[in-house]
Design an enzyme around this catalytic site. Structure first.
Site, PDB file in Angstrom:
ATOM      1  N   ASP A 263     -11.175   3.388   4.138  1.00 38.60           N
ATOM      2  CA  ASP A 263     -11.552   1.969   4.082  1.00 38.60           C
ATOM      3  C   ASP A 263     -13.074   1.798   4.077  1.00 38.60           C
ATOM      4  OD1 ASP A 263      -9.753  -0.072   3.776  1.00 38.60           O
ATOM      5  OD2 ASP A 263      -9.155  -0.154   5.885  1.00 38.60           O
TER       6      ASP A 263
ATOM      7  N   LYS B 234       0.847  -1.207   0.000  1.00 38.74           N
ATOM      8  CA  LYS B 234       0.000   0.000   0.000  1.00 38.74           C
ATOM      9  C   LYS B 234       0.874   1.246   0.000  1.00 38.74           C
ATOM     10  CE  LYS B 234      -3.951  -2.228   2.147  1.00 38.74           C
ATOM     11  NZ  LYS B 234      -4.545  -2.731   3.394  1.00 38.74           N
TER      12      LYS B 234
ATOM     13  N   GLN C 295      -4.559  -1.260   9.597  1.00 41.74           N
ATOM     14  CA  GLN C 295      -4.545  -2.617   9.032  1.00 41.74           C
ATOM     15  C   GLN C 295      -5.155  -3.617  10.026  1.00 41.74           C
ATOM     16  OE1 GLN C 295      -3.395  -3.422   5.817  1.00 41.74           O
ATOM     17  NE2 GLN C 295      -4.266  -5.416   6.274  1.00 41.74           N
TER      18      GLN C 295
END
Ligand code: NDP
Length: 296
Positions: A121, A54, A98
């Protein structure tokens, strides 16, 4: 094989190139790059790989990447105070923590602490509510990537029968909401569903997000259906090696379906591309710079 193979890798590359062009325009207008902060707690090997890729993809798209690596024993309060700092940082447009997090940390509390306008997200309950209500907000990257692939392949999805297998907050539920938003007739299946094969046989669109290697067999699929395989499962390939397979028995499905995504190279590459897209959108909102609805 009769099915077309949906090339998620190629589509994701195009999306990333478009994001990079628009990020350059943003940087010229705002005097700073769009910024994405990624937080990793602990040393889970798969999570470390995701976080590294990422970070690289963010830089490659002309955006600023801020990676925060915290030790596995980090307390919930420590993580929440980092999230609050990132919420207040004007150089950070998107925040991604994460998952999974170590046991001592309540994931829901951390997700709820991220400012909804930086929640790239799309996991914050406010963004989940916006999606359910048909309001603009951030949509989880994987299901949004799936819908992009479906629309690229099929155009208008209106009136199609869709079966989503899996009801997680990350994939299944938002996937079903998005398909409903596209006027599909949506059925959500899960571990308690009775006669899943019969249900899947009726579907024009099948989205498998289960986490069970090759569970969906070829004879479950309606001839000509479009099959999106979200699953990523590492299985034994013999001789001490492993390989990745999806939730769909690809070779069987490809004999019946109209189109199918491969694993790897299907949905997977779309997830990071959409994360960059969401970060670009967040940057425009946070800086008050307009971005046309159809720009990306
Ligand atoms: P979860 O484990 O959170 O959810 C799995 C879902 O599958 C649950 O709703 C469960 O039902 C359902 N399920 C389990 N067994 C069956 C069964 N036998 N029949 C029907 N339904 C079943 O997984 P995620 O949604 O997070 O992920 C799903 C898959 O997608 C995984 O392989 C994951 O690795 C992959 N993934 C891939 C991404 C990508 O970028 N390509 C991103 C995110 C995930 P119930 O709710 O009843 O338990």
């Amino acid at each position: 094989m009769t099915a077309a193979v949906i090339d998620g890798k190629a589509f994701a590359e195009k999306l990333r190139a478009r994001v990079a062009d628009l990020a350059e325009d943003f940087t010229a207008a705002a005097g700073r790059r769009p910024g994405l902060a990624v937080v990793l707690v602990g040393e889970d090997p798969a999570s470390s790989v995701y976080v590294r890729s990422k970070g690289k993809a963010t830089e490659a798209a002309g955006m600023a990447s801020f990676t925060h690596r915290l030790p596995a024993e980090t307390s919930q309060d420590e993580l929440l105070s980092l999230v609050r700092r990132l919420n207040a940082d004007p150089l950070v447009d998107g925040i991604l923590v994460q998952l999974p997090l170590p046991k001592q940390i309540d994931e829901d509390a951390v997700i709820a602490a991220i400012h909804p306008d930086k929640d790239v997200d799309g996991f914050h309950p406010i963004n989940a509510g916006r999606l359910a209500s048909g309001l603009p907000g951030f949509v989880p990257c994987t299901p949004l990537g799936c819908v992009m692939l479906l629309k690229e392949r099929l155009g208008d999805l209106s009136g199609l029968d869709a079966v989503v297998i899996g009801r997680s907050n990350i994939v299944g539920k938002p996937m079903a909401q998005l398909l409903l938003g596209e006027s599909c007739t949506v059925t959500i299946a899960h571990s308690r569903t009775r006669d899943l094969p019969a249900l899947v046989r009726r579907a024009d669109i099948v989205v498998a997000a289960v986490g069970r290697p090759e569970m969906v067999r070829g004879d479950w699929i309606k001839p000509g259906a479009t099959v999106i395989d979200v699953g990523i499962n590492r299985v034994d390939a013999g001789e001490g090696k492993t390989k990745l397979v999806g939730d769909v028995a690809f070779a069987e499905a490809a004999e019946v379906a109209g189109a199918v995504t491969p694993v790897p190279g299907g949905v997977g590459p779309m997830t990071i591309a959409v994360l960059l897209r969401n970060t670009l959108v967040a940057a425009h909102r946070n800086a008050g710079i307009p971005l046309a609805a159809d720009a990306i």
